[in-house]
Design an enzyme around this catalytic site. Structure first.
Site, PDB file in Angstrom:
ATOM      1  N   ASP A  91     -18.998  11.757  25.182  1.00  0.00           N
ATOM      2  CA  ASP A  91     -18.858  13.164  25.580  1.00  0.00           C
ATOM      3  C   ASP A  91     -18.231  13.271  26.979  1.00  0.00           C
ATOM      4  O   ASP A  91     -17.441  14.176  27.248  1.00  0.00           O
ATOM      5  CB  ASP A  91     -20.214  13.888  25.562  1.00  0.00           C
TER       6      ASP A  91
ATOM      7  N   TYR B  15     -32.130   5.437  18.810  1.00  0.00           N
ATOM      8  CA  TYR B  15     -32.065   6.290  17.624  1.00  0.00           C
ATOM      9  C   TYR B  15     -32.892   5.728  16.478  1.00  0.00           C
ATOM     10  O   TYR B  15     -32.844   6.228  15.358  1.00  0.00           O
ATOM     11  CB  TYR B  15     -30.597   6.498  17.211  1.00  0.00           C
TER      12      TYR B  15
ATOM     13  N   ASP C 148     -24.056   3.038  34.299  1.00  0.00           N
ATOM     14  CA  ASP C 148     -23.976   4.114  35.300  1.00  0.00           C
ATOM     15  C   ASP C 148     -22.611   4.124  35.992  1.00  0.00           C
ATOM     16  O   ASP C 148     -21.956   5.165  36.121  1.00  0.00           O
ATOM     17  CB  ASP C 148     -25.129   4.021  36.318  1.00  0.00           C
TER      18      ASP C 148
ATOM     19  N   ASP D 123     -23.192   7.593  22.956  1.00  0.00           N
ATOM     20  CA  ASP D 123     -23.271   9.033  22.697  1.00  0.00           C
ATOM     21  C   ASP D 123     -22.895   9.800  23.966  1.00  0.00           C
ATOM     22  O   ASP D 123     -22.056  10.714  23.959  1.00  0.00           O
ATOM     23  CB  ASP D 123     -24.705   9.364  22.254  1.00  0.00           C
TER      24      ASP D 123
ATOM     25  N   LYS E  93     -26.879  -2.183  30.455  1.00  0.00           N
ATOM     26  CA  LYS E  93     -27.736  -2.062  31.636  1.00  0.00           C
ATOM     27  C   LYS E  93     -28.620  -3.319  31.684  1.00  0.00           C
ATOM     28  O   LYS E  93     -29.851  -3.250  31.764  1.00  0.00           O
ATOM     29  CB  LYS E  93     -28.574  -0.762  31.522  1.00  0.00           C
TER      30      LYS E  93
END
Ligand code: ATP
Length: 330
Positions: A229, A122, A201, A225, A168
């Site tokens: 969700d 971002y 993941d 983010d 990751k």
């Protein structure tokens, strides 16, 4: 007297913030609510998606309750949300996700996601060349330290037991590696909390198949983010997920969802996320008793069978809020 800046914004932001304002007026009649413009309506009036007066009001109030804005395809558009996060140094994004509805055929979930809110992808630096585009992803030691410290502080405050670092680092060895190293360093000084880590993941998969394995999660901006969700989906949908943007001096509370133009104006948006965001805000400004009262009224409304349209129920934004207010005795 506490002063709260109220920014309904666009689309369903107007409707769901209206519901949360009714709840705030009932539970905390002493606070002053000051409305201002953001998003498309602000642009129409002031030629700015985040007018300086709005930002100044956000700076001078004790906190802000925000709805949502609709992005514009205008090439000169800059996101007012990213701008206020940066201008007010709101480095931590707090997203508690909890199942409230037994009717949802999904595993129970009760997780706090702490998302780094100021850097990562971002950072918004993209360089175009003849072959394509390179996006700059920024991870700083200071950014990692303060988000991990925030997660530790919040976990202790909420009497949680463990923190899982989601990363990751097997691929992004330097950047996510730095985040993981900082996590391990800071957690070495927090023996009261168990330290875990998980690749992003597989974390996404476990959120869906076995969310009970997570207690508090700390992660970088884009992962947070997306995962929040996913977690909201497990809890019943985007209409259930509140969030707080928190910095050393300022804070902004909002639903995790956007302005949902597809349902705007129909009166069917679920106001739960925004009402719970208002409860988080009350907590943050030291009104914990009122915050618990709102949370109990929302969860009591669901457990007594009053379901919103997004859950297959019959309640629109207004009638659901009426029931919440009734349970609060308002
Ligand atoms: P943004 O880019 O601003 O996050 P988005 O495109 O991801 O926005 P949302 O506005 O969050 O989209 O909506 C995604 C979907 O979820 C839409 O179909 C919308 O109708 C639904 N939705 C979002 N919020 C609610 C809500 N409060 N109640 C019911 N449905 C919702």
């Amino acid at each position: 007297m506490k002063r709260i800046c109220v920014l309904p914004g666009d689309g369903i932001g107007l409707e769901v913030v209206g519901c949360a304002v009714r709840v705030l007026e009932a539970v905390a009649p002493g606070i002053e609510l000051l409305h201002a413009d953001i998003g498309q309506s602000a642009f129409a009036e002031h030629r700015s998606y985040l007018p300086e007066d709005t930002l100044e009001l956000m700076r001078t109030c004790d906190s802000t309750l925000f709805g949502a804005v609709t992005s514009s395809s205008d090439p000169g558009y800059t996101s007012p949300v990213l701008t206020f996060r940066k201008s007010l140094d709101l480095y931590a994004n707090l997203r508690p996700v909890k199942s409230l509805v037994r009717a949802v055929p999904k595993p129970a979930i009760d997780i706090i996601i702490v998302r780094e809110n100021s850097e990562g992808l971002y950072h918004q630096e993209e360089a175009v060349d003849v072959e394509g585009v390179t996006t700059h992803r920024r991870v700083t030691r200071r950014g990692c330290e303060r988000i991990v410290d925030f997660a530790i502080g919040h976990a202790r405050e909420r009497k949680r037991h463990d923190i899982c670092c989601v990363h990751k680092a097997n691929v992004l060895r330097r950047s996510d590696g730095l985040f993981l190293d900082v996590f391990r360093e800071r957690m070495a000084n927090a023996p009261d909390l168990a330290a875990k880590d998980q690749l992003v993941d597989s974390a996404a998969m476990f959120l869906v198949t076995d969310p009970r394995r997570f207690d508090v999660m700390v992660t970088l901006n884009l992962y947070g983010d997306i995962l929040s969700d996913v977690a909201a989906g497990v809890a019943g949908g985007l209409g259930f997920a509140p969030s707080g943007n928190i910095g050393p001096e300022h804070s902004v509370f909002e639903p995790a969802h956007g302005s949902a133009p597809d349902i705007a104006g129909k009166g069917i948006a679920n106001p739960t996320a925004t009402i719970l965001a208002a409860a988080m805000m009350l907590d943050h400004i030291g009104m914990s008793r009122e915050a618990r009262e709102v949370e109990a009224a929302v969860s009591g409304t669901y457990s007594s069978g009053h379901l919103t349209v997004d859950l297959g129920g019959r309640h629109g934004s207004g009638s659901f809020t009426d029931h919440v207010l009734q349970r609060m005795g308002a």
